[in-house]
Design a protein around this motif. Structure first.
Motif, mmCIF file in Angstrom:
data_model
loop_
_atom_site.group_PDB
_atom_site.id
_atom_site.type_symbol
_atom_site.label_atom_id
_atom_site.label_comp_id
_atom_site.label_asym_id
_atom_site.label_seq_id
_atom_site.Cartn_x
_atom_site.Cartn_y
_atom_site.Cartn_z
ATOM 1 N N LEU A 101 0.828 -1.206 0.000
ATOM 2 C CA LEU A 101 0.000 0.000 0.000
ATOM 3 C C LEU A 101 0.858 1.251 0.000
ATOM 4 C CD1 LEU A 101 -2.798 1.444 0.378
ATOM 5 C CD2 LEU A 101 -2.329 1.344 2.835
ATOM 6 N N ILE A 102 1.863 1.283 0.874
ATOM 7 C CA ILE A 102 2.736 2.457 0.945
ATOM 8 C C ILE A 102 3.504 2.627 -0.360
ATOM 9 C CG2 ILE A 102 4.745 3.470 2.090
ATOM 10 C CD1 ILE A 102 3.847 2.197 4.664
ATOM 11 N N ASN A 103 4.104 1.548 -0.836
ATOM 12 C CA ASN A 103 4.936 1.634 -2.039
ATOM 13 C C ASN A 103 4.142 2.032 -3.276
ATOM 14 O OD1 ASN A 103 7.371 0.979 -0.776
ATOM 15 N ND2 ASN A 103 7.024 -1.218 -1.002
ATOM 16 N N ASN A 104 2.894 1.624 -3.346
ATOM 17 C CA ASN A 104 2.101 1.872 -4.545
ATOM 18 C C ASN A 104 1.271 3.148 -4.496
ATOM 19 O OD1 ASN A 104 3.005 -0.532 -5.736
ATOM 20 N ND2 ASN A 104 1.355 -1.725 -4.811
ATOM 21 N N HIS A 105 0.956 3.626 -3.286
ATOM 22 C CA HIS A 105 0.019 4.744 -3.200
ATOM 23 C C HIS A 105 0.476 5.897 -2.303
ATOM 24 C CE1 HIS A 105 -2.988 2.410 -5.359
ATOM 25 N NE2 HIS A 105 -2.752 1.398 -4.544
ATOM 26 N N PHE A 106 1.451 5.667 -1.436
ATOM 27 C CA PHE A 106 1.900 6.723 -0.522
ATOM 28 C C PHE A 106 3.421 6.799 -0.494
ATOM 29 C CE2 PHE A 106 -2.412 5.948 0.846
ATOM 30 C CZ PHE A 106 -2.880 7.219 1.167
ATOM 31 N N ASN A 107 4.018 6.762 -1.669
ATOM 32 C CA ASN A 107 5.480 6.705 -1.761
ATOM 33 C C ASN A 107 6.118 7.982 -2.296
ATOM 34 O OD1 ASN A 107 4.442 6.397 -4.345
ATOM 35 N ND2 ASN A 107 6.078 5.017 -5.015
ATOM 36 N N LEU A 108 5.321 9.025 -2.545
ATOM 37 C CA LEU A 108 5.869 10.265 -3.085
ATOM 38 C C LEU A 108 6.383 11.162 -1.961
ATOM 39 C CD1 LEU A 108 3.206 11.025 -5.846
ATOM 40 C CD2 LEU A 108 5.432 9.895 -6.091
ATOM 41 N N PRO A 109 7.248 12.130 -2.279
ATOM 42 C CA PRO A 109 7.828 12.974 -1.227
ATOM 43 C C PRO A 109 6.796 13.675 -0.356
ATOM 44 C CG PRO A 109 9.027 13.263 -3.285
ATOM 45 C CD PRO A 109 7.841 12.414 -3.606
ATOM 46 N N GLN A 110 5.662 14.016 -0.913
ATOM 47 C CA GLN A 110 4.657 14.756 -0.138
ATOM 48 C C GLN A 110 3.843 13.867 0.798
ATOM 49 O OE1 GLN A 110 4.660 14.336 -3.442
ATOM 50 N NE2 GLN A 110 2.589 14.199 -4.314
ATOM 51 N N HIS A 111 3.965 12.555 0.671
ATOM 52 C CA HIS A 111 3.177 11.645 1.489
ATOM 53 C C HIS A 111 3.795 11.462 2.869
ATOM 54 C CE1 HIS A 111 1.545 9.874 -2.468
ATOM 55 N NE2 HIS A 111 0.615 10.630 -1.915
ATOM 56 N N VAL A 112 2.936 11.403 3.892
ATOM 57 C CA VAL A 112 3.401 11.208 5.270
ATOM 58 C C VAL A 112 2.504 10.188 5.967
ATOM 59 C CG1 VAL A 112 4.434 13.496 5.515
ATOM 60 C CG2 VAL A 112 2.017 13.177 6.067
ATOM 61 N N LEU A 113 3.056 9.563 6.997
ATOM 62 C CA LEU A 113 2.324 8.611 7.829
ATOM 63 C C LEU A 113 2.005 9.282 9.153
ATOM 64 C CD1 LEU A 113 4.605 5.473 7.238
ATOM 65 C CD2 LEU A 113 2.743 6.333 5.799
ATOM 66 N N CYS A 114 0.819 8.993 9.712
ATOM 67 C CA CYS A 114 0.406 9.667 10.935
ATOM 68 C C CYS A 114 -0.325 8.703 11.863
ATOM 69 C CB CYS A 114 -0.495 10.857 10.607
ATOM 70 S SG CYS A 114 -1.054 11.787 12.055
ATOM 71 N N GLY A 115 0.067 8.709 13.141
ATOM 72 C CA GLY A 115 -0.625 7.939 14.166
ATOM 73 C C GLY A 115 -0.496 8.655 15.496
ATOM 74 N N HIS A 116 -1.019 8.042 16.544
ATOM 75 C CA HIS A 116 -0.900 8.607 17.889
ATOM 76 C C HIS A 116 0.161 7.817 18.647
ATOM 77 C CE1 HIS A 116 -2.229 11.069 21.240
ATOM 78 N NE2 HIS A 116 -2.100 9.997 22.010
ATOM 79 N N ASN A 117 1.217 8.485 19.042
ATOM 80 C CA ASN A 117 2.406 7.853 19.621
ATOM 81 C C ASN A 117 3.052 6.900 18.619
ATOM 82 O OD1 ASN A 117 4.256 7.560 21.756
ATOM 83 N ND2 ASN A 117 3.250 5.708 22.495
ATOM 84 N N SER A 118 2.830 7.166 17.345
ATOM 85 C CA SER A 118 3.312 6.261 16.299
ATOM 86 C C SER A 118 4.820 6.337 16.093
ATOM 87 C CB SER A 118 2.597 6.558 14.973
ATOM 88 O OG SER A 118 2.747 7.920 14.612
#
Length: 237
Positions: A101-118
């Motif tokens: 999922l990350i490699n195919n859809h959230f792999n561009l420089p503008q993409h970020v991951l977000c969680g709580h205490n992640s």
């Protein structure tokens, strides 16, 4: 400023973990000894390593992931949706699917991951379990050589700290003070192992994990002073 981040570029996430086995006695002698050593300062003197083993899910070396839930915003004209999906089952497949999922859809420089205490828990746990399972780290999790401002991760706990590194606020408390419906209306993290191994109810865990993911997105919206999601905007895939 978080107001400048395009919501569609954020992948919100939460994970649920359990001890790697349902019975301490199934661990070989070396692992039992390493567990005793690892937890010697966390356990009270009268608590054995076996009695403490139900906490093993918080260490990547002794636990495993049973669910990763993710959510992301989509916009069409003035219509906003938050799409939620989960990966569960055998851990290696969970990690492969999440990586894809990350490699195919959230792999561009503008993409970020977000969680709580992640930054402290979810993302390091995922990365360590990928290494243990011999899965190549996606670039969004490979932090070697990156400067702090180059790390593509957001953390609602860190945002709420406002620089106070001693301060910890649980997801349940933060949703309460921000006027967000609590995701902890069924089980909590300490019960996931029992639900997984004894009740064998993975659907209950998935529901719990997805509620946490939605709660993280709601907190992020509140920090931006934007309208919270309503039920009709949330789509479960």
């Amino acid at each position: 400023m978080i107001e400048k981040i395009n919501l569609a570029n954020i992948l919100f996430l939460d994970i649920e973990t359990v001890p790697e086995t349902d019975d301490y006695r199934l661990l070989d002698n070396d692992v039992q000894s390493l567990w005793e050593h690892k937890t010697q300062y966390q356990r009270k003197e009268d608590v054995s390593g076996e009695d403490f083993y139900d906490r093993a899910g918080i260490w990547a070396e002794f636990g495993k992931i049973v669910c990763i839930s993710v959510g992301y915003f989509t916009f069409k004209s003035d219509i906003r949706h938050f799409r939620v999906t989960s990966f569960f089952g055998e851990e290696s497949k969970i990690l492969h699917d999440f990586s894809n999922l990350i490699n195919n859809h959230f792999n561009l420089p503008q993409h970020v991951l977000c969680g709580h205490n992640s930054k402290e828990f979810d993302l390091p746990f995922i990365a360590r379990r990928m290494i243990i399972n011999q899965i190549k780290l996606p670039e969004k999790l490979n932090l070697f050589g990156k400067k702090p401002w180059e790390v593509p991760h957001l953390d609602t706990l860190e945002l709420w700290k406002f620089g106070d590194y001693k301060h910890f606020t649980s997801l349940k408390l933060l949703t309460k003070v921000l006027g967000i419906p609590s995701p902890k209306d069924d089980i909590d993290g300490s019960q996931v192992g029992h639900v997984y191994y004894v009740e064998k109810d993975i659907d209950r865990i998935v529901t719990y994990c997805e509620k946490d993911t939605i709660a993280v997105a709601q907190i992020f919206l509140r920090l931006r002073r934007e309208d919270l999601l309503v039920d009709d905007e949330i789509i479960h895939i």
